[in-house]
Write a protein that holds these residues in place. Structure first.
Motif, PDB file in Angstrom:
ATOM      1  N   ARG A  34      38.483  67.971  70.761  1.00 53.22           N
ATOM      2  CA  ARG A  34      39.111  66.650  70.037  1.00 53.22           C
ATOM      3  C   ARG A  34      39.685  66.022  71.133  1.00 53.22           C
ATOM      4  NH1 ARG A  34      42.881  68.065  65.142  1.00 53.22           N
ATOM      5  NH2 ARG A  34      43.983  68.580  66.931  1.00 53.22           N
ATOM      6  N   THR A 114      37.375  58.839  59.403  1.00 52.38           N
ATOM      7  CA  THR A 114      37.522  59.408  60.640  1.00 52.38           C
ATOM      8  C   THR A 114      36.778  58.657  61.621  1.00 52.38           C
ATOM      9  OG1 THR A 114      37.610  61.478  59.376  1.00 52.38           O
ATOM     10  CG2 THR A 114      37.183  61.524  61.814  1.00 52.38           C
ATOM     11  N   ARG A 163      50.918  52.362  70.117  1.00 57.62           N
ATOM     12  CA  ARG A 163      51.081  52.451  68.607  1.00 57.62           C
ATOM     13  C   ARG A 163      50.703  51.190  67.959  1.00 57.62           C
ATOM     14  NH1 ARG A 163      52.931  57.409  66.721  1.00 57.62           N
ATOM     15  NH2 ARG A 163      53.460  56.214  64.881  1.00 57.62           N
ATOM     16  N   ARG A 167      48.283  50.273  65.091  1.00 59.02           N
ATOM     17  CA  ARG A 167      48.868  49.875  63.697  1.00 59.02           C
ATOM     18  C   ARG A 167      47.808  48.631  63.364  1.00 59.02           C
ATOM     19  NH1 ARG A 167      54.517  48.590  64.435  1.00 59.02           N
ATOM     20  NH2 ARG A 167      54.539  47.441  62.641  1.00 59.02           N
ATOM     21  N   LEU A 170      44.220  50.023  62.654  1.00 57.58           N
ATOM     22  CA  LEU A 170      44.075  50.553  61.602  1.00 57.58           C
ATOM     23  C   LEU A 170      44.150  49.803  60.311  1.00 57.58           C
ATOM     24  CD1 LEU A 170      45.694  53.967  62.711  1.00 57.58           C
ATOM     25  CD2 LEU A 170      43.297  53.420  62.701  1.00 57.58           C
TER      26      LEU A 170
ATOM     27  N   PRO B  12      48.889  44.631  59.891  1.00 60.19           N
ATOM     28  CA  PRO B  12      48.902  46.139  60.489  1.00 60.19           C
ATOM     29  C   PRO B  12      49.459  47.148  59.379  1.00 60.19           C
ATOM     30  CG  PRO B  12      50.086  44.487  61.799  1.00 60.19           C
ATOM     31  CD  PRO B  12      49.672  43.659  60.549  1.00 60.19           C
ATOM     32  N   VAL B  13      49.078  48.271  59.638  1.00 53.55           N
ATOM     33  CA  VAL B  13      49.858  49.466  58.838  1.00 53.55           C
ATOM     34  C   VAL B  13      51.050  49.630  59.427  1.00 53.55           C
ATOM     35  CG1 VAL B  13      47.562  50.305  57.973  1.00 53.55           C
ATOM     36  CG2 VAL B  13      48.666  51.263  60.062  1.00 53.55           C
ATOM     37  N   THR B  14      51.796  50.405  58.673  1.00 54.23           N
ATOM     38  CA  THR B  14      53.473  50.980  59.396  1.00 54.23           C
ATOM     39  C   THR B  14      52.959  52.204  60.054  1.00 54.23           C
ATOM     40  OG1 THR B  14      53.459  52.509  57.452  1.00 54.23           O
ATOM     41  CG2 THR B  14      54.385  50.161  56.931  1.00 54.23           C
ATOM     42  N   ASP B  15      53.910  52.478  60.940  1.00 49.13           N
ATOM     43  CA  ASP B  15      53.905  53.807  61.675  1.00 49.13           C
ATOM     44  C   ASP B  15      53.548  54.838  60.899  1.00 49.13           C
ATOM     45  OD1 ASP B  15      54.023  52.862  64.290  1.00 49.13           O
ATOM     46  OD2 ASP B  15      56.344  53.040  64.409  1.00 49.13           O
ATOM     47  N   GLU B  17      51.879  55.097  57.944  1.00 46.21           N
ATOM     48  CA  GLU B  17      50.682  54.885  57.521  1.00 46.21           C
ATOM     49  C   GLU B  17      49.696  55.193  58.611  1.00 46.21           C
ATOM     50  OE1 GLU B  17      50.732  51.524  54.047  1.00 46.21           O
ATOM     51  OE2 GLU B  17      50.907  50.941  56.111  1.00 46.21           O
ATOM     52  N   ALA B  18      49.822  54.625  59.789  1.00 43.97           N
ATOM     53  CA  ALA B  18      48.760  54.915  60.638  1.00 43.97           C
ATOM     54  C   ALA B  18      49.024  56.575  61.120  1.00 43.97           C
ATOM     55  CB  ALA B  18      49.467  54.257  62.175  1.00 43.97           C
ATOM     56  N   ASP B  19      50.082  57.166  61.200  1.00 41.50           N
ATOM     57  CA  ASP B  19      50.254  58.563  61.577  1.00 41.50           C
ATOM     58  C   ASP B  19      49.380  59.321  60.419  1.00 41.50           C
ATOM     59  OD1 ASP B  19      51.615  58.315  63.738  1.00 41.50           O
ATOM     60  OD2 ASP B  19      53.667  58.598  62.711  1.00 41.50           O
ATOM     61  N   THR B  20      49.562  58.776  59.107  1.00 36.56           N
ATOM     62  CA  THR B  20      48.835  59.485  58.178  1.00 36.56           C
ATOM     63  C   THR B  20      47.284  59.484  58.361  1.00 36.56           C
ATOM     64  OG1 THR B  20      50.578  59.083  56.707  1.00 36.56           O
ATOM     65  CG2 THR B  20      48.319  59.497  55.659  1.00 36.56           C
ATOM     66  N   MET B  21      46.837  58.154  58.579  1.00 39.56           N
ATOM     67  CA  MET B  21      45.414  58.151  58.704  1.00 39.56           C
ATOM     68  C   MET B  21      44.878  58.932  60.040  1.00 39.56           C
ATOM     69  SD  MET B  21      45.296  53.911  58.339  1.00 39.56           S
ATOM     70  CE  MET B  21      43.430  53.614  58.247  1.00 39.56           C
ATOM     71  N   ILE B  22      45.502  58.953  61.136  1.00 46.01           N
ATOM     72  CA  ILE B  22      45.239  59.493  62.232  1.00 46.01           C
ATOM     73  C   ILE B  22      45.292  60.989  61.900  1.00 46.01           C
ATOM     74  CG2 ILE B  22      45.925  60.230  64.626  1.00 46.01           C
ATOM     75  CD1 ILE B  22      46.786  57.208  64.918  1.00 46.01           C
ATOM     76  N   ALA B  24      45.064  62.531  59.120  1.00 44.08           N
ATOM     77  CA  ALA B  24      43.918  62.908  58.354  1.00 44.08           C
ATOM     78  C   ALA B  24      42.412  62.989  59.273  1.00 44.08           C
ATOM     79  CB  ALA B  24      43.639  61.892  57.165  1.00 44.08           C
ATOM     80  N   ALA B  25      42.432  62.069  59.940  1.00 41.81           N
ATOM     81  CA  ALA B  25      41.142  62.076  60.966  1.00 41.81           C
ATOM     82  C   ALA B  25      40.992  63.254  61.871  1.00 41.81           C
ATOM     83  CB  ALA B  25      41.019  60.650  61.650  1.00 41.81           C
ATOM     84  N   ARG B  26      42.137  63.517  62.503  1.00 43.57           N
ATOM     85  CA  ARG B  26      42.180  64.692  63.272  1.00 43.57           C
ATOM     86  C   ARG B  26      41.974  65.920  62.437  1.00 43.57           C
ATOM     87  NH1 ARG B  26      45.142  64.732  68.012  1.00 43.57           N
ATOM     88  NH2 ARG B  26      46.008  66.688  67.428  1.00 43.57           N
ATOM     89  N   ASN B  28      40.088  66.151  59.747  1.00 48.44           N
ATOM     90  CA  ASN B  28      38.488  66.111  59.426  1.00 48.44           C
ATOM     91  C   ASN B  28      37.681  66.616  60.677  1.00 48.44           C
ATOM     92  OD1 ASN B  28      36.266  63.610  58.797  1.00 48.44           O
ATOM     93  ND2 ASN B  28      36.031  65.553  57.825  1.00 48.44           N
TER      94      ASN B  28
END
Lengths: 178, 193
Positions: A34, A114, A163, A167, A170, B12-15, B17-22, B24-26, B28
């Motif tokens: 990964r 993803t 970051r 942001r 995303l 932009p998403v918040t930090d 939200e970005a962490d949550t998305m990333i 989740a992707a990791r 998956n």
């Protein structure tokens, strides 16, 4: 890029000391693949690189103090080496000799979001991408600075810029996360 | 124009939200890699490359723990399968029970094959509990429309099963997590055990 054999750096993120090789392989192989993917390699190449890194680690296992960092450093160097080799190769009509079977199988397993997130990560400029790959694997800015041979301030700056870009990227994917 | 462009691209998403998305992707990606990588074969290749035999799989206590957890998951799966088959097919809550059965099957086979990341195991457990709670809510005996006593009884049993299943999965949460070492986000059930 730090030298492959510079495994003496103090990496506080290591929590796997004294683990035997098979156990470490079972635990760390997928995260290493990964990691290489998040540097921009496709899944098949990332798996090959991770396998190569573990093969190199095997005879040195007793001497590697911080194997997680060591494997990432070796994998990154291997990716650079292969990229340079590929760039030097002349174009031919010959088909590629590397199978993409794993990439195809993986594509089926991944959710659309993803794939979008991965695309956003690998769209970052190389240095920022590298910093984020280390950071998401649990390494602090100070540790990353040691590994990359950069100043902590430079790593912090790249981390912050990455970051910010993520942001924004995303945001265009959507907020409907679980 | 700048604002219109920004609206078009998305704000932009918040930090967080970005962490949550990333994350989740990791998770998956880790789970997906677990299905396409063959740890045993690739570990054997490393040993072979250095002229050695890979260590024999250890029938360790951890292996027994995995089997025990999987046995409990299998029992719950069987109960759900029976209930889903015998319950009124038109009942909306049945769909939730079938979903839970599928999730538990995925969790169990992932644990048995030692190819499930901790995050993915957590996600599956959480999803199974959520679906069971939904089933229990929908199958609440008091909410049934005019129906025969037999159907009412079936719904009551299904409701009880959904509630019991939720409680069982909550009790199993720590057992499943103990199968992983909490020092990382990867599958810690070593391959070959």
């Amino acid at each position: 890029v730090a030298a492959d054999n510079a495994w003496g750096s103090a990496v506080a993120s290591e929590t796997v000391a004294n683990m035997d090789f098979p156990e470490f392989f079972a635990r760390e192989r997928k995260p290493l693949v990964r990691f290489v993917m998040s540097l921009g390699a496709d899944p098949d190449l990332a798996a090959d690189i991770a396998q190569t890194a573990f093969e190199r680690a095997f005879p040195l296992w007793a001497t590697i103090q911080y194997p997680r960092a060591w494997l990432r450093r070796v994998s990154h160097n291997e990716l650079i080496r292969l990229s340079r080799t590929a760039a030097r190769e002349t174009l031919t009509d010959a088909p590629p000799d590397r199978s993409a079977a794993m990439s195809a199988a993986l594509a089926v397993e991944l959710r659309a979001q993803t794939r979008d997130v991965l695309t956003a990560l690998i769209s970052l400029p190389p240095k920022q991408r590298l910093v984020m790959a280390w950071a998401y694997d649990g390494f602090s800015d100070g540790e990353i600075a040691l590994e990359l041979g950069d100043s902590p301030a430079a790593v912090r700056q790249n981390h912050s810029k990455a970051r910010k870009k993520l942001r924004r990227a995303l945001g265009s994917i959507g907020r409907d996360v679980q | 124009v700048k604002r219109q462009l920004s609206d078009f691209i998305g704000s932009p998403v918040t930090d967080a939200e970005a962490d949550t998305m990333i994350q989740a992707a990791r998770a998956n990606l880790a789970g997906a890699l677990g299905t396409v990588l063959d740890d045993d074969a690739d570990l054997a290749r490393i040993y072979a490359r250095h002229g050695q035999q890979p260590p024999a799989p250890a029938a360790a206590a951890a292996g027994g723990q995995v089997e025990a957890v999987c046995d409990r998951l299998a029992m719950l799966e069987a109960a759900l399968a029976t209930a889903a088959e015998q319950g009124p097919a038109s009942l909306f809550g049945i769909a939730y029970l079938k979903t839970v059965r599928r999730i538990l099957f995925e969790l169990r086979t992932g644990l048995l094959n030692r190819k499930l990341a901790e995050e993915e195991a957590l996600r599956l457990l959480s999803s199974a509990r959520h679906n069971l709670r939904e089933a229990a809510r929908i199958l609440h005996p008091q909410q049934g429309p005019a129906m025969t006593e037999a159907v009412r009884g079936q719904i009551s049993e299904l409701h009880g099963l959904a509630n019991d299943g939720t409680a069982q999965l909550e009790a199993m949460h720590h057992e499943v997590m103990r199968l992983f070492d909490h020092s990382g986000d990867t599958a810690l059930i070593p391959a070959g055990r």
